[in-house]
Design an enzyme around this catalytic site. Structure first.
Site, PDB file in Angstrom:
ATOM      1  N   HIS A   1       0.611  -1.120  -0.136  1.00  0.00           N
ATOM      2  CA  HIS A   1       0.012   0.127   0.082  1.00  0.00           C
ATOM      3  C   HIS A   1       0.910   1.284  -0.105  1.00  0.00           C
ATOM      4  O   HIS A   1       0.868   2.152  -0.847  1.00  0.00           O
ATOM      5  CB  HIS A   1      -0.936   0.028   1.313  1.00  0.00           C
TER       6      HIS A   1
ATOM      7  N   GLU B   1       1.147   3.937  -3.156  1.00  0.00           N
ATOM      8  CA  GLU B   1       0.812   5.436  -2.672  1.00  0.00           C
ATOM      9  C   GLU B   1       1.957   6.077  -2.208  1.00  0.00           C
ATOM     10  O   GLU B   1       2.055   7.252  -1.796  1.00  0.00           O
ATOM     11  CB  GLU B   1      -0.156   5.166  -1.617  1.00  0.00           C
TER      12      GLU B   1
ATOM     13  N   HIS C   1      -7.523  -1.824  -4.505  1.00  0.00           N
ATOM     14  CA  HIS C   1      -6.187  -1.391  -5.118  1.00  0.00           C
ATOM     15  C   HIS C   1      -5.677  -2.648  -5.953  1.00  0.00           C
ATOM     16  O   HIS C   1      -5.068  -2.238  -6.723  1.00  0.00           O
ATOM     17  CB  HIS C   1      -4.901  -1.171  -4.002  1.00  0.00           C
TER      18      HIS C   1
HETATM   19 CO    CO Z   1      -5.530   2.985  -0.106  1.00  0.00          CO
END
Ligand code: CO
Length: 296
Positions: free
Chosen positions: A181, A211, A243
Site C-alpha cells: 500500500h 501510494e 487497489h
Molecule cells: Co488505499
C-alpha cells in the site's frame, strides 16, 4: 377472597415481568461474555466479495488456534462499513467500528479482550487503533485488553514473510512483483526493508507501493534487471480489494499491469491477499498469541 385473587393477579403479573426480564437481551448477553476471552480482529475492511472469503480464512485460522475464544470483527473504514450496512447481507452486514465493537464486548460481559490488528505495517491505521485501545483501557480498568502487532512489525516478521512467499512463488523464468500500500507514515520504511530481505533471499522478488516509495518506477527499473520477461503480479496487502483489482491489475493505462506490459513484460496478475495464505496468517496468529498470553 377478592383480595386473594387480586393479589394472585398482581403476583402473576410480577412473575410475568421477571420472566420477560430474564429474556431481556442485556441479561442473555451478559452471560455470553462472562469468564470468556474475546478476540477482536480489526482491519481496514473491504466491500469486495473475494476479501470477505479472505477474512473468513483468517478467522478460521484464529479459531483453530483459539477454539474457546469468541471471535468478532471491526472495520476501521467508515465508508466501507456504510456500504456493507446499506447492502444488508453477508457476514459483515452489521460490521462495527473498533469503538463500537469494544463497547459491545464490554456490554456482553467480557473481561478479557485481545484485539488483533490485521494491518500489514504499524502505520497510521494501526496507531489510530492503538490510541482507541489505550483510551478504552483507561476508561475500563476492570477489563483486561491487549493489542497484537501488525504483520510486518519486526525484521524477524519480515524475514518469516519472505521465507513463506519465496517458497510459495519462486519459479523458473519468472519475476514476482508485489504491490504494497505505502504511506506517508514513518512505518513506510517496512516496504524498503522487506524489499531488501526479499532481494537477499531471491532477487526475482520485487516490492513496490501504490501510494509511496518505492513506487512503480523503481519496480520497473528492478524488473528490467531480471532475466525473465514474465511477471507474476500480486498484492502485498491483507486482501485483494480495490487497489489490487484496479491500481494493480486493472485495464487502465496507469495500472501496474498496463505499465509493466508497456515496458515489454508478460504480466499474470494474482488476485489473492496475504490473508489467503495460511503460512502468512500464522505470523499474525503468532502476534495474537503474544496478546492473548498477556491477558493472563
Ligand atoms: Co488505499
Amino acid at each position: 377472597m377478592k383480595a386473594f385473587f387480586r393479589n394472585l393477579t398482581i403476583l402473576s403479573l410480577l412473575l410475568g415481568m421477571f420472566a420477560s426480564c430474564s429474556k431481556d437481551d442485556d441479561h442473555v448477553a451478559e452471560k455470553k461474555g462472562a469468564g470468556k476471552t474475546a478476540i477482536l480482529l480489526v482491519t481496514f475492511g473491504s466491500s469486495y466479495p473475494e476479501p470477505a472469503k479472505t477474512f473468513q480464512n483468517m478467522e478460521d485460522n484464529v479459531k483453530k488456534a483459539y477454539p474457546e475464544a469468541d471471535i468478532t470483527w471491526a472495520f476501521t473504514s467508515h465508508i466501507i462499513r456504510n456500504i456493507l450496512i446499506k447492502r444488508g447481507e453477508g457476514k459483515f452486514k452489521d460490521i462495527d467500528s473498533p469503538e463500537e465493537a469494544m463497547k459491545k464486548l464490554k456490554e456482553q460481559g467480557y473481561e478479557k479482550i485481545a484485539v488483533q490488528s490485521l494491518h500489514v505495517i504499524p502505520g497510521s491505521e494501526f496507531n489510530d487503533l492503538k490510541g482507541k485501545v489505550d483510551a478504552f483501557k483507561a476508561a475500563n480498568p476492570n477489563i483486561k485488553m491487549t493489542l497484537g502487532n501488525p504483520l510486518m512489525n519486526t525484521d524477524e516478521d519480515m524475514k518469516s514473510l519472505v521465507d513463506v512467499m519465496v517458497k510459495k512463488f519462486q519459479a523458473d523464468d519468472q519475476t514476482v512483483v508485489m504491490m504494497g500500500h505505502g504511506t506517508e507514515h514513518a512505518a513506510n520504511d517496512r516496504y524498503t526493508r522487506v524489499n531488501n530481505f526479499f532481494k537477499a533471499a531471491n532477487e526475482d522478488f520485487i516490492v513496490g507501493t501504490v501510494e509511496a516509495t518505492p513506487g512503480i518506477k523503481e519496480v520497473k527499473e528492478a524488473a528490467a534487471l531480471r532475466p525473465s520477461k514474465n511477471i507474476l503480479l500480486m498484492p502485498l496487502m491483507s486482501v485483494a480489494g480495490d487497489h489490487a483489482n484496479n491500481d494493480m491489475a486493472g485495464e487502465d493505462a496507469d495500472s501496474w499491469k498496463s505499465q509493466l506490459e508497456a515496458a515489454g513484460f508478460t504480466v499474470t496478475p494474482r488476485l489473492k491477499g496475504l490473508g489467503d495464505y495460511n503460512e502468512v496468517v500464522a505470523i499474525w496468529v503468532k502476534h495474537l498469541k503474544v496478546a492473548v498470553d498477556a491477558l493472563k
